[in-house]
Design a protein around this motif. Structure first.
Motif, PDB file in Angstrom:
ATOM      1  N   LYS A 114       0.831  -1.195   0.000  1.00  0.00           N
ATOM      2  CA  LYS A 114       0.000   0.000   0.000  1.00  0.00           C
ATOM      3  C   LYS A 114       0.870   1.251   0.000  1.00  0.00           C
ATOM      4  O   LYS A 114       0.548   2.242  -0.665  1.00  0.00           O
ATOM      5  CB  LYS A 114      -0.900  -0.009   1.236  1.00  0.00           C
ATOM      6  CG  LYS A 114      -1.752   1.232   1.418  1.00  0.00           C
ATOM      7  CD  LYS A 114      -3.022   1.188   0.632  1.00  0.00           C
ATOM      8  CE  LYS A 114      -4.000   0.207   1.219  1.00  0.00           C
ATOM      9  NZ  LYS A 114      -5.307   0.245   0.515  1.00  0.00           N
ATOM     10  N   LEU A 115       1.968   1.190   0.741  1.00  0.00           N
ATOM     11  CA  LEU A 115       2.846   2.347   0.897  1.00  0.00           C
ATOM     12  C   LEU A 115       4.293   1.905   0.752  1.00  0.00           C
ATOM     13  O   LEU A 115       4.688   0.885   1.313  1.00  0.00           O
ATOM     14  CB  LEU A 115       2.639   2.978   2.283  1.00  0.00           C
ATOM     15  CG  LEU A 115       3.474   4.204   2.612  1.00  0.00           C
ATOM     16  CD1 LEU A 115       2.954   5.429   1.856  1.00  0.00           C
ATOM     17  CD2 LEU A 115       3.457   4.491   4.113  1.00  0.00           C
ATOM     18  N   CYS A 163       8.370   3.521   0.753  1.00  0.00           N
ATOM     19  CA  CYS A 163       9.358   4.600   0.883  1.00  0.00           C
ATOM     20  C   CYS A 163      10.657   4.138   0.227  1.00  0.00           C
ATOM     21  O   CYS A 163      11.106   3.017   0.490  1.00  0.00           O
ATOM     22  CB  CYS A 163       9.627   4.931   2.350  1.00  0.00           C
ATOM     23  SG  CYS A 163       8.179   5.532   3.241  1.00  0.00           S
ATOM     24  N   SER A 181       8.562  -1.022   2.759  1.00  0.00           N
ATOM     25  CA  SER A 181       7.229  -1.136   2.177  1.00  0.00           C
ATOM     26  C   SER A 181       6.261  -1.610   3.242  1.00  0.00           C
ATOM     27  O   SER A 181       6.623  -2.387   4.130  1.00  0.00           O
ATOM     28  CB  SER A 181       7.237  -2.110   0.996  1.00  0.00           C
ATOM     29  OG  SER A 181       7.525  -3.428   1.435  1.00  0.00           O
ATOM     30  N   MET A 188       5.901  10.200   5.684  1.00  0.00           N
ATOM     31  CA  MET A 188       5.019   9.332   4.905  1.00  0.00           C
ATOM     32  C   MET A 188       3.726  10.035   4.512  1.00  0.00           C
ATOM     33  O   MET A 188       3.142   9.741   3.461  1.00  0.00           O
ATOM     34  CB  MET A 188       4.690   8.073   5.699  1.00  0.00           C
ATOM     35  CG  MET A 188       5.870   7.138   5.915  1.00  0.00           C
ATOM     36  SD  MET A 188       5.383   5.745   6.959  1.00  0.00           S
ATOM     37  CE  MET A 188       6.891   4.758   6.907  1.00  0.00           C
ATOM     38  N   SER A 189       3.256  10.941   5.361  1.00  0.00           N
ATOM     39  CA  SER A 189       2.018  11.674   5.079  1.00  0.00           C
ATOM     40  C   SER A 189       2.294  13.110   4.635  1.00  0.00           C
ATOM     41  O   SER A 189       1.362  13.887   4.459  1.00  0.00           O
ATOM     42  CB  SER A 189       1.117  11.683   6.320  1.00  0.00           C
ATOM     43  OG  SER A 189       1.800  12.247   7.429  1.00  0.00           O
ATOM     44  N   VAL A 247       7.934   8.712  -1.737  1.00  0.00           N
ATOM     45  CA  VAL A 247       6.893   8.106  -0.909  1.00  0.00           C
ATOM     46  C   VAL A 247       5.768   7.723  -1.857  1.00  0.00           C
ATOM     47  O   VAL A 247       5.083   8.595  -2.405  1.00  0.00           O
ATOM     48  CB  VAL A 247       6.373   9.066   0.177  1.00  0.00           C
ATOM     49  CG1 VAL A 247       5.264   8.384   0.983  1.00  0.00           C
ATOM     50  CG2 VAL A 247       7.489   9.511   1.102  1.00  0.00           C
ATOM     51  N   PHE A 285       2.233   5.949  -2.659  1.00  0.00           N
ATOM     52  CA  PHE A 285       0.945   5.511  -2.129  1.00  0.00           C
ATOM     53  C   PHE A 285       0.111   5.064  -3.326  1.00  0.00           C
ATOM     54  O   PHE A 285      -0.189   5.863  -4.204  1.00  0.00           O
ATOM     55  CB  PHE A 285       0.268   6.657  -1.373  1.00  0.00           C
ATOM     56  CG  PHE A 285      -1.053   6.314  -0.754  1.00  0.00           C
ATOM     57  CD1 PHE A 285      -1.189   5.203   0.061  1.00  0.00           C
ATOM     58  CD2 PHE A 285      -2.164   7.112  -0.976  1.00  0.00           C
ATOM     59  CE1 PHE A 285      -2.409   4.885   0.640  1.00  0.00           C
ATOM     60  CE2 PHE A 285      -3.387   6.816  -0.405  1.00  0.00           C
ATOM     61  CZ  PHE A 285      -3.510   5.697   0.411  1.00  0.00           C
ATOM     62  N   LEU A 318      -5.152   4.000   4.994  1.00  0.00           N
ATOM     63  CA  LEU A 318      -3.853   3.922   5.656  1.00  0.00           C
ATOM     64  C   LEU A 318      -3.974   4.616   7.003  1.00  0.00           C
ATOM     65  O   LEU A 318      -4.414   5.763   7.086  1.00  0.00           O
ATOM     66  CB  LEU A 318      -2.794   4.609   4.781  1.00  0.00           C
ATOM     67  CG  LEU A 318      -1.334   4.502   5.186  1.00  0.00           C
ATOM     68  CD1 LEU A 318      -0.887   3.057   5.259  1.00  0.00           C
ATOM     69  CD2 LEU A 318      -0.471   5.271   4.188  1.00  0.00           C
TER      70      LEU A 318
END
Length: 351
Positions: A19-20, A22, A64, A88-89, A99, A101, A199
């Motif tokens: 899903k995410l 870096c 990840s 991350m956000s 990053v 998403f 998330l």
């Protein structure tokens, strides 16, 4: 000793089922940080960065987070874990890196787009509850939906559902000052879930609570995850909390990740002396999951049951009641194997 995959290998495969992601993420505080990092390249050591007047908060992080997992980032105070979750956000702007998403680089998103992503796709819970003191529990939980422009009847119905989910049904009209610390944190969790995030970021959400309440909140968190199956990034400095909650753990030191893996891999195969010292006092029975120790189901079904996610330490007391085997179940209650008493005894005596 665990051999960590090379960053390039992680970068090549991280997006698969994630899903995410870096990739090579940096955050340096100080003047001309981006230019200095680019000039130093592979020579960007903490010493050289400090000599250039920069403070390295996050250094070359690649990881990840998979769909539906609890990914715990842990380390001592000042290790960079809270800064990393804010990168991350994009609550904090990275100095360099990516990053991703849903395979889209968030660093290319406009400020307006990031506001919409945070409002609709991300939920956040922090150590300090930050409840609005003049609003009731219902209005606090419904507040992010109000910001989204959701009609009142719909947002209140969704808020009531989240309040019931965290076990606070009947307290909708209470003000925050009328609640205990644990209840206030439940309101914060319900508020972050009201937007139905894809998330979910939790930055040391239980660290301000008393030990008994903290344990209860961990139990509640495990229950919620079994129902919601969210993709979660959870920050903590408490290793007991990490091994209890995590599907995978990343340990940070001085802004860098020194090891990633399952709780079992981290404890049983520490990659560095730092990780070895970090985990030295952890009893193995508290780390090894039932899913690892169970055998293939065969013969009659045992009467007792245990979750595959439970640890051997949590399963062991059930054998004191005379059981010789337990039925191991997944989150949906399906049988996935049998846990045998002799195997549990051997593991615990073996350390």
């Amino acid at each position: 000793m665990t051999e960590l995959p090379a960053p390039d290998a992680i970068s090549a495969n991280a997006a698969e089922g994630a899903k995410l992601v870096c990739r090579n993420l940096w955050k340096l505080f100080g003047p001309r940080a981006r230019e200095t990092l680019a000039a130093l390249g592979d020579a960007a050591t903490p010493e050289r960065l400090a000599a250039s007047g920069l403070v390295p908060a996050v250094r070359d992080v690649t990881l990840s987070v998979r769909e539906g997992e609890i990914f715990v980032i842990m380390g001592l105070s000042g290790s960079g874990k809270s800064t990393l979750v804010r990168l991350m956000s994009r609550l904090v702007e990275p100095t360099a890196g990516e990053v991703l998403f849903h395979n889209r680089d968030l660093l290319s998103a406009s400020d307006a787009e990031m506001i919409e992503i945070r409002r609709h796709k991300m939920g956040m819970v922090f150590q300090h509850f930050a409840l609005l003191p003049h609003l009731t529990v219902l209005d606090n939980v419904a507040f992010p939906l109000d910001v989204q422009g959701v009609p009142r009847a719909e947002r209140e119905a969704r808020a009531r559902k989240m309040i019931a989910l965290v076990g606070l049904g009947g307290r909708e009209s209470s003000l925050p000052r009328q609640l205990s610390g644990g209840q206030q944190q439940r309101v914060g969790i319900a508020r972050s879930l009201a937007v139905e995030p894809e998330l979910w970021f939790l930055d040391e959400p239980f660290s301000a609570l008393d030990p008994l309440i903290r344990r209860e909140m961990q139990d509640e968190f495990i229950r919620l995850q079994s129902v919601l199956k969210k993709t979660i990034v959870f920050i903590t400095h408490d290793f007991d909390e990490a091994i209890r909650l995590a599907d995978r753990i990343a340990i940070m030191k001085d802004g860098a990740i020194v090891q990633q893996g399952t709780p079992e891999e981290i404890v049983l195969q520490p990659a560095t002396d730092y990780v070895r010292e970090f985990t030295r006092a952890v009893p193995r029975a508290k780390v090894v999951r039932v899913a690892t120790a169970m055998r293939k189901a065969s013969g009659a079904e045992p009467a007792g049951t245990i979750s595959a996610r439970a640890t051997i330490a949590e399963a062991a007391p059930k054998f004191l009641e005379g059981a010789t085997a337990l039925r191991v179940t997944d989150d949906d209650g399906r049988t996935v194997g049998h846990l045998i008493r002799e195997d549990v005894v051997a593991l615990m005596l073996g350390g």
